[in-house]
Motif scaffolding. Structure first.
Motif, PDB file in Angstrom:
ATOM      1  N   GLN A   1      28.851  -9.362  43.099  1.00 49.90           N
ATOM      2  CA  GLN A   1      28.359  -8.149  42.436  1.00 49.90           C
ATOM      3  C   GLN A   1      28.598  -8.232  40.927  1.00 49.90           C
ATOM      4  O   GLN A   1      27.716  -7.893  40.121  1.00 49.90           O
ATOM      5  CB  GLN A   1      29.078  -6.939  43.029  1.00 49.90           C
ATOM      6  CG  GLN A   1      28.846  -5.626  42.284  1.00 49.90           C
ATOM      7  CD  GLN A   1      29.810  -4.562  42.738  1.00 49.90           C
ATOM      8  OE1 GLN A   1      30.086  -4.443  43.917  1.00 49.90           O
ATOM      9  NE2 GLN A   1      30.338  -3.792  41.789  1.00 49.90           N
ATOM     10  N   LEU A   2      29.801  -8.704  40.548  1.00 49.39           N
ATOM     11  CA  LEU A   2      30.115  -8.793  39.115  1.00 49.39           C
ATOM     12  C   LEU A   2      29.318  -9.889  38.425  1.00 49.39           C
ATOM     13  O   LEU A   2      29.114  -9.838  37.197  1.00 49.39           O
ATOM     14  CB  LEU A   2      31.619  -9.054  38.953  1.00 49.39           C
ATOM     15  CG  LEU A   2      32.557  -7.915  39.411  1.00 49.39           C
ATOM     16  CD1 LEU A   2      34.001  -8.350  39.312  1.00 49.39           C
ATOM     17  CD2 LEU A   2      32.310  -6.659  38.571  1.00 49.39           C
TER      18      LEU A   2
ATOM     19  N   GLY B   1      27.943  -4.294  34.582  1.00 47.46           N
ATOM     20  CA  GLY B   1      27.739  -4.697  35.977  1.00 47.46           C
ATOM     21  C   GLY B   1      28.587  -3.925  36.956  1.00 47.46           C
ATOM     22  O   GLY B   1      28.570  -4.209  38.145  1.00 47.46           O
TER      23      GLY B   1
ATOM     24  N   ILE C   1      23.104  -6.354  41.974  1.00 44.66           N
ATOM     25  CA  ILE C   1      24.406  -5.698  42.006  1.00 44.66           C
ATOM     26  C   ILE C   1      24.475  -4.704  43.163  1.00 44.66           C
ATOM     27  O   ILE C   1      25.424  -4.670  43.946  1.00 44.66           O
ATOM     28  CB  ILE C   1      24.699  -4.994  40.669  1.00 44.66           C
ATOM     29  CG1 ILE C   1      24.848  -6.024  39.541  1.00 44.66           C
ATOM     30  CG2 ILE C   1      25.950  -4.134  40.774  1.00 44.66           C
ATOM     31  CD1 ILE C   1      24.947  -5.402  38.169  1.00 44.66           C
TER      32      ILE C   1
ATOM     33  N   SER D   1      24.383   1.046  38.025  1.00 41.72           N
ATOM     34  CA  SER D   1      25.376   0.197  37.393  1.00 41.72           C
ATOM     35  C   SER D   1      25.261   0.316  35.882  1.00 41.72           C
ATOM     36  O   SER D   1      24.176   0.561  35.346  1.00 41.72           O
ATOM     37  CB  SER D   1      25.174  -1.270  37.807  1.00 41.72           C
ATOM     38  OG  SER D   1      23.912  -1.732  37.389  1.00 41.72           O
TER      39      SER D   1
ATOM     40  N   ALA E   1      26.157 -10.790  39.439  1.00 45.07           N
ATOM     41  CA  ALA E   1      24.712 -10.608  39.637  1.00 45.07           C
ATOM     42  C   ALA E   1      24.023 -10.313  38.301  1.00 45.07           C
ATOM     43  O   ALA E   1      24.507  -9.480  37.524  1.00 45.07           O
ATOM     44  CB  ALA E   1      24.459  -9.484  40.625  1.00 45.07           C
TER      45      ALA E   1
ATOM     46  N   VAL F   1      29.461  -0.942  39.386  1.00 46.70           N
ATOM     47  CA  VAL F   1      28.686   0.040  40.138  1.00 46.70           C
ATOM     48  C   VAL F   1      29.274   1.426  39.923  1.00 46.70           C
ATOM     49  O   VAL F   1      30.479   1.615  40.022  1.00 46.70           O
ATOM     50  CB  VAL F   1      28.680  -0.313  41.637  1.00 46.70           C
ATOM     51  CG1 VAL F   1      27.973   0.767  42.444  1.00 46.70           C
ATOM     52  CG2 VAL F   1      28.017  -1.653  41.853  1.00 46.70           C
TER      53      VAL F   1
ATOM     54  N   TRP G   1      24.630  -6.447  46.683  1.00 43.38           N
ATOM     55  CA  TRP G   1      25.947  -6.938  47.078  1.00 43.38           C
ATOM     56  C   TRP G   1      26.903  -5.785  47.396  1.00 43.38           C
ATOM     57  O   TRP G   1      27.772  -5.911  48.265  1.00 43.38           O
ATOM     58  CB  TRP G   1      26.542  -7.819  45.990  1.00 43.38           C
ATOM     59  CG  TRP G   1      25.896  -9.173  45.917  1.00 43.38           C
ATOM     60  CD1 TRP G   1      25.128  -9.665  44.922  1.00 43.38           C
ATOM     61  CD2 TRP G   1      25.982 -10.181  46.926  1.00 43.38           C
ATOM     62  NE1 TRP G   1      24.708 -10.940  45.219  1.00 43.38           N
ATOM     63  CE2 TRP G   1      25.220 -11.277  46.457  1.00 43.38           C
ATOM     64  CE3 TRP G   1      26.595 -10.268  48.160  1.00 43.38           C
ATOM     65  CZ2 TRP G   1      25.069 -12.445  47.193  1.00 43.38           C
ATOM     66  CZ3 TRP G   1      26.448 -11.425  48.899  1.00 43.38           C
ATOM     67  CH2 TRP G   1      25.692 -12.506  48.415  1.00 43.38           C
ATOM     68  N   THR G   2      26.713  -4.664  46.720  1.00 50.43           N
ATOM     69  CA  THR G   2      27.528  -3.486  47.043  1.00 50.43           C
ATOM     70  C   THR G   2      27.231  -2.993  48.451  1.00 50.43           C
ATOM     71  O   THR G   2      28.145  -2.664  49.216  1.00 50.43           O
ATOM     72  CB  THR G   2      27.265  -2.361  46.027  1.00 50.43           C
ATOM     73  OG1 THR G   2      27.558  -2.838  44.705  1.00 50.43           O
ATOM     74  CG2 THR G   2      28.121  -1.145  46.339  1.00 50.43           C
TER      75      THR G   2
ATOM     76  N   GLN H   1      20.385  -5.388  38.131  1.00 47.93           N
ATOM     77  CA  GLN H   1      20.943  -4.206  38.783  1.00 47.93           C
ATOM     78  C   GLN H   1      20.617  -4.211  40.267  1.00 47.93           C
ATOM     79  O   GLN H   1      21.440  -3.798  41.093  1.00 47.93           O
ATOM     80  CB  GLN H   1      20.398  -2.939  38.129  1.00 47.93           C
ATOM     81  CG  GLN H   1      20.932  -1.664  38.773  1.00 47.93           C
ATOM     82  CD  GLN H   1      20.519  -0.413  38.025  1.00 47.93           C
ATOM     83  OE1 GLN H   1      20.432  -0.411  36.795  1.00 47.93           O
ATOM     84  NE2 GLN H   1      20.261   0.663  38.757  1.00 47.93           N
TER      85      GLN H   1
END
Length: 549
Positions: free
Chosen positions: A47-48, A127, A56, A123, A50, A129, A59-60, A53
């Motif tokens: 996520q960090l 990056g 991100i 986000s 990616a 969220v 992955w969240t 958006q």
């Protein structure tokens, strides 16, 4: 990011170790828990990293797979590890994963509803969220997670006070591995932990991973497991030969084993919850604690048997009574054996003696006949064997009566006095012990037979016997003589504990000695005396003098 990477690496190492331990109890669910932790941490890393958006947010959403796998796997691990695997069945597992599966589905379809998030995820430029407001299902998932966490802790609590340091260490490290990320997550949800929008729970997985590795390598997690404990106790209760029934303080039946179901002749479902006075005959006779005086006869449709009944009170940790265990021991065969011994005792005491007295009367009419004297000698031997048989029966009667402490000095003086009367030419030296030396009265025939045998089997016109006592924590009694000793095969028969048609002793005397010493929880040894003879050493525990009061 470095801490997250370390968390993934440590978790992966622990996962490999646990995977190799399969199929040990708890291994498979623990693999699921560790994989869930690694997945969650990895999703935060991706996520960090990616670039968009959309990536991100993807992955969240995917991180929910790990978030919901962890508590379910923890709960299953706790059940399997502590021997409660009867609850780990496909239908129960399916029900357990209903909430996790729905949560993952709601996360992946969050663009079409507001169940998980009232305001859609976004986000910032770094990056991170941002969640402005959680939906109703978010709190359902959070509550379910904590519920499984607490539920999984309950079975393990008993291990923290286990007598085994291994189990205490295992449970302590498992609690550290669970509580650190759980506490971190709670503080994050309560807004008490600054995180810049990132759930710091995966960061705490690095600590839990170290804890799990410590449990695996130092405390033998999955190598030494408490899984059999509960099942073994239940198995012993269910399969024990004695019938057992458990009642609460209101005399209601709360548990019963298989033997008791058979003894009472009532189905288990009808026993459980019933008032004990309606299913146990003469229930009012039973003591609150201890043994029932006299047997209890239980009659069913097919049988009627006598039982010894013992009641054991149950108390909680504060000493408050919470129930009783009632045990039923079948004594029908014991009573039959007692009846046989009673009849045998009568035959040995009266019938044999009567017949030998009659023979003596006829033989005395032929006093000068050599053959008649041989017959008389053999008749006396028959009478002696009968006497030994009576001694053996009386010995076992004393056992049924329980321990009866007496001063050793009294026993020895009685034995020596009797021996001097029957063998006036013998020299018997007695080391009289102090009156405070108390032993079980069952030693009376033991000592009598040792002294008597030492004199009877000594061909000397003036046989010598020495009796010495050494009293410490145990009482050591030595009976020595200057006779011919004892044949090796006689001692071998005693050591083997059985007789056969080809391998047997010459009488009952030594058996009475062995049986009496065994009943007194002692030991007997034989050794050659110098220059000739035998030394018999009896070692028995001292009795509590207060029992004589």
């Amino acid at each position: 990011m470095l801490v997250l990477s370390a968390s993934v690496a440590i978790g992966a190492a622990a996962t490999i170790l646990v995977w190799r331990a399969r199929p040990e109890p708890g291994a498979t669910p623990l693999v699921g828990l560790l994989v869930g932790q690694c997945w969650w941490s990895a999703c935060i890393l991706f996520q960090l990293r990616a670039p968009t958006q959309q990536g991100i947010l993807l992955w969240t959403d995917l991180s929910w797979i790990g978030v919901m796998t962890i508590p379910a796997s923890w709960f299953l691990f706790s059940l399997d590890y502590t021997g409660r695997d009867q609850y780990i069945r496909p239908r129960y597992i399916a029900l357990l994963f209903v909430v996790p599966v729905l949560t993952v589905l709601f996360a992946l379809t969050s663009d079409y509803h507001r169940l998980l998030y009232v305001v859609s995820l976004s986000s910032n430029e770094t990056g991170v969220v941002m969640v402005e407001e959680a939906g109703a299902w978010y709190w359902v998932a959070a509550g379910y997670t904590y519920l499984l966490g607490i539920g999984g802790m309950v079975p393990l609590l008993g291990l923290l006070t286990s007598e085994s340091s291994t189990f205490r260490g295992q449970s302590a490290t498992l609690f550290v591995g669970l509580l650190v990320p759980w506490a971190t997550n709670f503080l994050y949800l309560a807004g008490l932990l600054p995180s810049l929008g990132i759930d710091p729970t995966p960061v705490a997985f690095s600590i839990s991973g170290v804890a799990y590795l410590g449990a695996l390598t130092h405390f033998g997690l999955l190598g030494t497991v408490p899984t059999p404990n509960g099942r073994a106790r239940q198995l012993l209760f269910d399969r024990m030969q004695e019938g057992a029934i458990v009642v609460d303080v209101h005399d209601n039946v709360v548990d019963v084993n298989d033997s008791c179901v058979s003894i009472l002749g009532i189905e288990r479902r009808d026993l459980l919850g019933a008032c004990a006075s309606t299913v146990v005959p003469e229930y009012e006779r039973l003591p609150d604690d201890g043994s029932l005086s006299g047997p209890l006869t239980i009659t069913t449709e097919n049988d009627s048997r006598p039982y010894d009944v013992t009641v054991t009170a149950i108390s909680n940790g504060r000493g408050t009574p919470i129930g009783r265990v009632i045990r039923f021991h079948d004594i029908r065969e014991h009573l039959r054996q007692q009846q046989r011994l009673t009849v045998l005792h009568r035959i040995l005491r009266h019938n044999i003696r009567t017949e030998t007295n009659i023979i003596h009367g006829y033989i005395d009419q032929f006093a000068d006949d050599k053959n008649a004297q041989i017959v008389k000698k053999r008749t006396l031997r028959i009478d002696e064997i009968g006497e030994k048989g009576r001694d053996a029966i009386e010995l076992f009667d004393e056992v049924r009566g329980g321990e009866s402490p007496v001063p050793l000095a009294t026993l020895l003086e009685q034995c020596v006095t009797t021996a001097r009367n029957t063998h006036p030419a013998a020299t018997i030296q007695l080391d009289v012990p102090d009156e405070t030396v108390v032993v079980d009265s069952v030693l009376e025939p033991v000592l009598s037979n040792l002294v008597e045998n030492a004199l009877e089997h000594n061909p000397s016109e003036n046989p010598h016997v020495w009796v010495a006592v050494d009293a410490g924590d145990d009482v050591c009694i030595e009976v020595a003589d200057d006779g011919p000793g004892i044949e090796e095969y006689e001692l071998n028969v005693l050591d083997d504990g059985i007789e056969t048609p080809l391998k047997h002793g010459s009488g009952l005397g030594l058996w009475i000695v062995k049986w009496g010493v065994d009943i007194a929880d002692g030991d007997i040894r034989f050794a050659a005396n110098d220059p000739t003879g035998l030394v018999a050493t009896v070692v028995v525990p001292r009795c509590d003098d207060a029992k004589r009061l």
